[in-house]
Motif scaffolding. Structure first.
Motif, PDB file in Angstrom:
ATOM      1  N   GLU A 267       0.813  -1.224   0.000  1.00  0.00           N
ATOM      2  CA  GLU A 267       0.000   0.000   0.000  1.00  0.00           C
ATOM      3  C   GLU A 267       0.842   1.267   0.000  1.00  0.00           C
ATOM      4  OE1 GLU A 267      -3.947  -1.059   2.327  1.00  0.00           O
ATOM      5  OE2 GLU A 267      -2.204  -1.309   3.605  1.00  0.00           O
ATOM      6  N   GLY A 268       0.133   2.398  -0.141  1.00  0.00           N
ATOM      7  CA  GLY A 268       0.777   3.699  -0.072  1.00  0.00           C
ATOM      8  C   GLY A 268       0.281   4.524   1.099  1.00  0.00           C
ATOM      9  N   GLY A 269      -0.496   3.884   1.971  1.00  0.00           N
ATOM     10  CA  GLY A 269      -1.064   4.605   3.110  1.00  0.00           C
ATOM     11  C   GLY A 269      -1.371   3.679   4.249  1.00  0.00           C
ATOM     12  N   CYS A 270      -2.041   4.217   5.262  1.00  0.00           N
ATOM     13  CA  CYS A 270      -2.400   3.466   6.467  1.00  0.00           C
ATOM     14  C   CYS A 270      -3.900   3.594   6.725  1.00  0.00           C
ATOM     15  CB  CYS A 270      -1.646   3.996   7.681  1.00  0.00           C
ATOM     16  SG  CYS A 270       0.153   3.927   7.513  1.00  0.00           S
ATOM     17  N   TYR A 271      -4.457   2.554   7.304  1.00  0.00           N
ATOM     18  CA  TYR A 271      -5.885   2.507   7.635  1.00  0.00           C
ATOM     19  C   TYR A 271      -5.979   2.105   9.097  1.00  0.00           C
ATOM     20  CZ  TYR A 271     -10.872   1.355   6.719  1.00  0.00           C
ATOM     21  OH  TYR A 271     -12.245   1.296   6.700  1.00  0.00           O
ATOM     22  N   ALA A 272      -5.791   3.079   9.971  1.00  0.00           N
ATOM     23  CA  ALA A 272      -5.601   2.801  11.392  1.00  0.00           C
ATOM     24  C   ALA A 272      -6.905   2.872  12.175  1.00  0.00           C
ATOM     25  CB  ALA A 272      -4.613   3.805  11.978  1.00  0.00           C
ATOM     26  N   LYS A 273      -7.043   1.978  13.143  1.00  0.00           N
ATOM     27  CA  LYS A 273      -8.146   2.082  14.098  1.00  0.00           C
ATOM     28  C   LYS A 273      -7.896   3.306  14.966  1.00  0.00           C
ATOM     29  CE  LYS A 273      -9.939  -2.591  14.689  1.00  0.00           C
ATOM     30  NZ  LYS A 273     -10.179  -3.689  15.650  1.00  0.00           N
ATOM     31  N   THR A 274      -8.965   4.034  15.285  1.00  0.00           N
ATOM     32  CA  THR A 274      -8.780   5.271  16.066  1.00  0.00           C
ATOM     33  C   THR A 274      -9.480   5.245  17.412  1.00  0.00           C
ATOM     34  OG1 THR A 274     -10.691   6.312  14.993  1.00  0.00           O
ATOM     35  CG2 THR A 274      -8.527   6.676  13.987  1.00  0.00           C
ATOM     36  N   ILE A 275     -10.166   4.160  17.756  1.00  0.00           N
ATOM     37  CA  ILE A 275     -10.865   4.145  19.032  1.00  0.00           C
ATOM     38  C   ILE A 275      -9.845   4.279  20.169  1.00  0.00           C
ATOM     39  CG2 ILE A 275     -10.886   1.619  19.361  1.00  0.00           C
ATOM     40  CD1 ILE A 275     -13.855   3.997  19.969  1.00  0.00           C
ATOM     41  N   GLY A 276     -10.050   5.281  21.019  1.00  0.00           N
ATOM     42  CA  GLY A 276      -9.136   5.529  22.129  1.00  0.00           C
ATOM     43  C   GLY A 276      -7.848   6.224  21.742  1.00  0.00           C
ATOM     44  N   LEU A 277      -7.774   6.725  20.504  1.00  0.00           N
ATOM     45  CA  LEU A 277      -6.544   7.371  20.035  1.00  0.00           C
ATOM     46  C   LEU A 277      -6.240   8.647  20.813  1.00  0.00           C
ATOM     47  CD1 LEU A 277      -4.281   7.590  17.808  1.00  0.00           C
ATOM     48  CD2 LEU A 277      -5.937   8.925  16.471  1.00  0.00           C
ATOM     49  N   THR A 278      -4.985   8.799  21.207  1.00  0.00           N
ATOM     50  CA  THR A 278      -4.508  10.050  21.813  1.00  0.00           C
ATOM     51  C   THR A 278      -3.145  10.382  21.225  1.00  0.00           C
ATOM     52  OG1 THR A 278      -3.324   8.957  23.630  1.00  0.00           O
ATOM     53  CG2 THR A 278      -5.652   9.504  24.016  1.00  0.00           C
ATOM     54  N   ARG A 279      -2.778  11.651  21.292  1.00  0.00           N
ATOM     55  CA  ARG A 279      -1.457  12.047  20.803  1.00  0.00           C
ATOM     56  C   ARG A 279      -0.362  11.424  21.667  1.00  0.00           C
ATOM     57  NH1 ARG A 279      -1.790  17.426  19.733  1.00  0.00           N
ATOM     58  NH2 ARG A 279      -1.373  17.382  17.490  1.00  0.00           N
ATOM     59  N   ILE A 285       0.236   8.582  14.388  1.00  0.00           N
ATOM     60  CA  ILE A 285      -1.104   8.425  13.814  1.00  0.00           C
ATOM     61  C   ILE A 285      -1.927   9.683  14.060  1.00  0.00           C
ATOM     62  CG2 ILE A 285      -3.275   7.118  13.961  1.00  0.00           C
ATOM     63  CD1 ILE A 285      -1.600   4.654  14.673  1.00  0.00           C
ATOM     64  N   TYR A 286      -1.892  10.178  15.263  1.00  0.00           N
ATOM     65  CA  TYR A 286      -2.693  11.352  15.641  1.00  0.00           C
ATOM     66  C   TYR A 286      -2.373  12.544  14.735  1.00  0.00           C
ATOM     67  CZ  TYR A 286      -5.205  14.511  18.789  1.00  0.00           C
ATOM     68  OH  TYR A 286      -6.093  15.417  19.314  1.00  0.00           O
ATOM     69  N   ASP A 287      -1.086  12.789  14.517  1.00  0.00           N
ATOM     70  CA  ASP A 287      -0.685  13.964  13.744  1.00  0.00           C
ATOM     71  C   ASP A 287      -0.829  13.772  12.233  1.00  0.00           C
ATOM     72  OD1 ASP A 287      -0.102  15.402  16.036  1.00  0.00           O
ATOM     73  OD2 ASP A 287       1.996  14.758  16.091  1.00  0.00           O
ATOM     74  N   ALA A 288      -0.987  12.506  11.787  1.00  0.00           N
ATOM     75  CA  ALA A 288      -1.180  12.240  10.353  1.00  0.00           C
ATOM     76  C   ALA A 288      -2.609  12.550   9.904  1.00  0.00           C
ATOM     77  CB  ALA A 288      -0.841  10.787  10.046  1.00  0.00           C
ATOM     78  N   ILE A 289      -3.520  12.691  10.869  1.00  0.00           N
ATOM     79  CA  ILE A 289      -4.930  12.925  10.533  1.00  0.00           C
ATOM     80  C   ILE A 289      -5.134  14.424  10.329  1.00  0.00           C
ATOM     81  CG2 ILE A 289      -7.323  12.573  11.280  1.00  0.00           C
ATOM     82  CD1 ILE A 289      -6.257  10.261  13.022  1.00  0.00           C
ATOM     83  N   ARG A 290      -4.810  14.860   9.112  1.00  0.00           N
ATOM     84  CA  ARG A 290      -4.915  16.271   8.770  1.00  0.00           C
ATOM     85  C   ARG A 290      -5.520  16.389   7.372  1.00  0.00           C
ATOM     86  NH1 ARG A 290       1.004  15.298   9.193  1.00  0.00           N
ATOM     87  NH2 ARG A 290       1.980  15.426   7.128  1.00  0.00           N
ATOM     88  N   PHE A 291      -5.357  17.534   6.716  1.00  0.00           N
ATOM     89  CA  PHE A 291      -5.997  17.750   5.414  1.00  0.00           C
ATOM     90  C   PHE A 291      -5.647  16.627   4.437  1.00  0.00           C
ATOM     91  CE2 PHE A 291      -6.263  19.472   1.108  1.00  0.00           C
ATOM     92  CZ  PHE A 291      -7.564  19.963   1.122  1.00  0.00           C
ATOM     93  N   GLY A 292      -6.677  16.062   3.821  1.00  0.00           N
ATOM     94  CA  GLY A 292      -6.495  14.951   2.893  1.00  0.00           C
ATOM     95  C   GLY A 292      -6.799  13.605   3.509  1.00  0.00           C
ATOM     96  N   ALA A 293      -6.709  13.511   4.832  1.00  0.00           N
ATOM     97  CA  ALA A 293      -7.021  12.250   5.509  1.00  0.00           C
ATOM     98  C   ALA A 293      -8.536  12.057   5.576  1.00  0.00           C
ATOM     99  CB  ALA A 293      -6.425  12.249   6.909  1.00  0.00           C
ATOM    100  N   VAL A 294      -8.937  10.811   5.791  1.00  0.00           N
ATOM    101  CA  VAL A 294     -10.355  10.464   5.883  1.00  0.00           C
ATOM    102  C   VAL A 294     -10.615   9.774   7.209  1.00  0.00           C
ATOM    103  CG1 VAL A 294     -12.233   9.091   4.898  1.00  0.00           C
ATOM    104  CG2 VAL A 294     -10.563  10.173   3.377  1.00  0.00           C
TER     105      VAL A 294
END
Length: 528
Positions: A267-279, A285-294
């Motif tokens: 792949e060229g990306g990541c599909y991460a679970k976010t339940i309970g996510l903190t920085r 992972i937390y900081d990768a969720i920015r413009f362009g992310a879904v």
């Protein structure tokens, strides 16, 4: 019934005035918002909801039974056959449905970072947010590569088209159908974007072994001296946490191939679970969720649009899709040499398996085929006590070929490249779930670090009675008494009873592998 000319119909569909090929990220974000498919979050990511399908729909997945592939597929509950006639009829309906849509979005790119083993793909989407998803998840072409791009496989995704099971021959309104002969994945009735990602992974699991490349459901990283590590493990075992190491560069978090040249990300990306996510816990992972992310099914504050990663009211399976380039400390392009170390992760709620043990080649093949971890009480309705769960090759839903083929390839590569293999239990110690305690993350990190640095390759070991596993007697940073599970239990008889219970579950599960060599069963499995 008249045979449908799939290639011709796809070409015809893509000539439509409603088609946008290779839209940019800003354009897709605009489309998502204008079409009210999703909303913008505080970090600039797009959030979409997937309706009632918040995960994969394995009972709605089929493979077309075709002459050229019929004898190669491992038919059964995972790989269910569907006729060419049913596929053709459904395909014609979906194409007609898409031609009437006001807009369609097409992504052209690749699966496989190794140019010698990559698959050119195209994805035709009804939804703009789905096209943004595949733009992030698959490998994006250069301008020059795009000019010469010829799709080797096409994914057609029409979530708004609902099948009629009585007429269309499906099990429900949703369907995910792979035709290896026609080189098409047909998806409808479900808005869950992960179906597109996993369908291509299933395709690669079929195609890569033909070129003597082992496809793997694992994460991978590389040290600054070039040493490569693979991490296999089911949900809840710590695969993401342990492979995201600030002292090592990430090759990828989920899907890889192992060729004669080494390891590469599919792949060229990541599909991460976010339940309970903190920085604090997962800063990359937390900081990768920015413009362009879904973001998928993540609950937002209505006013601030800040995600609440603790809220599981839509689903426990909340997700984020983002490009690898959104992360620091990555290997780009996502290729590296042959693995030095393989880590199999399990969260054993029975408190039996050692926190770390060395595996022989036969044991590695046995545990690879077993793919064991524990399903804990409270994680699903009806689960009142820990349950042993097994997922063949740590990815049984995505294996079109017979499982032993993948295991034999793994064994061969372990031999060829003298790979050290370890089984790491991130589960319970001192007793089963409810009695003992979860293994401290600091200890697990120290054990994994010692394994990766080669400190456990030639150490003194103790061999367990039940499973025949070799436990290092000393690991830097870990108390010796933690290493041998039997000694961590207050009652040795209770430990042996539980160990034999788990061994029996392994044996019972392994009965399904009819073509496994005697050596794997006798030298790899439980000894008591």
């Amino acid at each position: 019934m008249k045979t449908v000319n799939i290639a011709s119909e796809i070409v015809d569909l893509l000539k439509g005035s409603n088609v946008t090929i290779q839209p940019s990220v800003p354009l897709l974000v605009e489309k998502v918002l204008n079409r009210e498919e999703g909303v913008l979050t505080a970090s600039g990511a797009v959030r979409a909801e997937t309706g009632k399908y918040t995960g994969r729909s394995p009972k709605d997945k089929f493979i077309v039974e075709e002459p050229s592939t019929k004898d190669k597929i491992d038919w059964g509950p995972v790989n269910e056959p569907i006729s060419k006639e049913v596929f053709d009829q459904l395909y014609t309906k979906v194409i007609g449905y898409l031609k009437e849509k006001e807009e369609l979005f097409v992504f052209k790119g690749f699966a496989g970072a190794d140019q010698a083993n990559r698959l050119p793909i195209q994805v035709i989407n009804e939804y703009a947010w789905h096209n943004l998803f595949v733009h992030q998840l698959f490998i994006r072409p250069t301008e020059e590569e795009l000019k010469n791009h010829q799709a080797g496989f096409t994914v057609i995704s029409a979530p708004g088209f609902k099948a009629d099971p009585e007429v269309d021959g499906t099990r429900s309104e949703a369907f995910i159908i792979v035709s290896f002969e026609r080189r098409v994945v047909l998806i409808g009735g479900t808005e869950y974007a992960g179906e597109m990602k996993k369908s291509i992974f299933s395709v690669m699991n079929y195609l890569l072994p033909e070129n003597d490349v082992l496809p793997m459901h694992c994460s991978a990283n590389v040290g600054y001296e070039g040493d490569v590590a693979l991490f296999f493990g089911l949900s809840g075992t710590g695969k993401t946490t342990l492979s995201a190491d600030p002292n090592r560069r990430l090759i990828g978090d989920d899907e890889h191939g192992w060729s004669s040249n080494g390891v590469f990300n599919i792949e060229g990306g990541c599909y991460a679970k976010t339940i309970g996510l903190t920085r604090e816990k997962e800063p990359q992972i937390y900081d990768a969720i920015r413009f362009g992310a879904v973001l998928e099914n993540v609950v937002l504050d209505e006013n601030t649009r800040i995600p609440d990663y603790e809220d599981n009211s839509l689903t426990e399976n909340t997700r984020a899709a983002y490009s690898l380039q959104a992360m620091d400390n990555i290997v780009d392009p996502s290729v590296a040499g042959h693995p030095n170390t393989i880590i199999f992760l399990t969260a054993d709620a029975f408190g039996v398996l050692p926190p770390i043990s060395k595996l022989t080649k036969e044991q590695a093949m046995y545990h690879f085929l077993s793919g064991y971890t524990s399903k804990l009480a409270g994680t699903e309705r009806g689960v009142t006590a820990p349950e042993a769960t097994f997922s063949t090759c740590f990815g049984s839903p995505f294996l079109p070929l017979e499982a032993t083929r993948y295991a034999e390839m793994l064994g061969k590569k372990i031999d060829e490249h003298n790979v050290q293999v370890f089984l790491v239990n991130t589960g319970w110690t001192g007793g089963e779930y409810g009695v003992g305690s979860r293994m401290k993350l600091a200890y697990t990190r120290a054990m994994v670090q010692a394994a990766l640095e080669g400190e456990l390759n030639n150490v003194e070991t103790y061999t367990t009675k039940t499973f025949g596993l070799q436990i290092p007697l000393h690991v830097p940073g870990v108390p010796d008494e933690v290493l041998i599970p039997r000694k961590a239990w207050a009652d040795e008889d209770a430990f042996m009873t539980k160990a034999k219970e788990l061994a029996d579950k392994f044996r019972e599960n392994f009965k399904k592998f009819e073509n496994v060599s005697k050596e794997i069963v006798e030298l790899g499995g439980p000894v008591l």
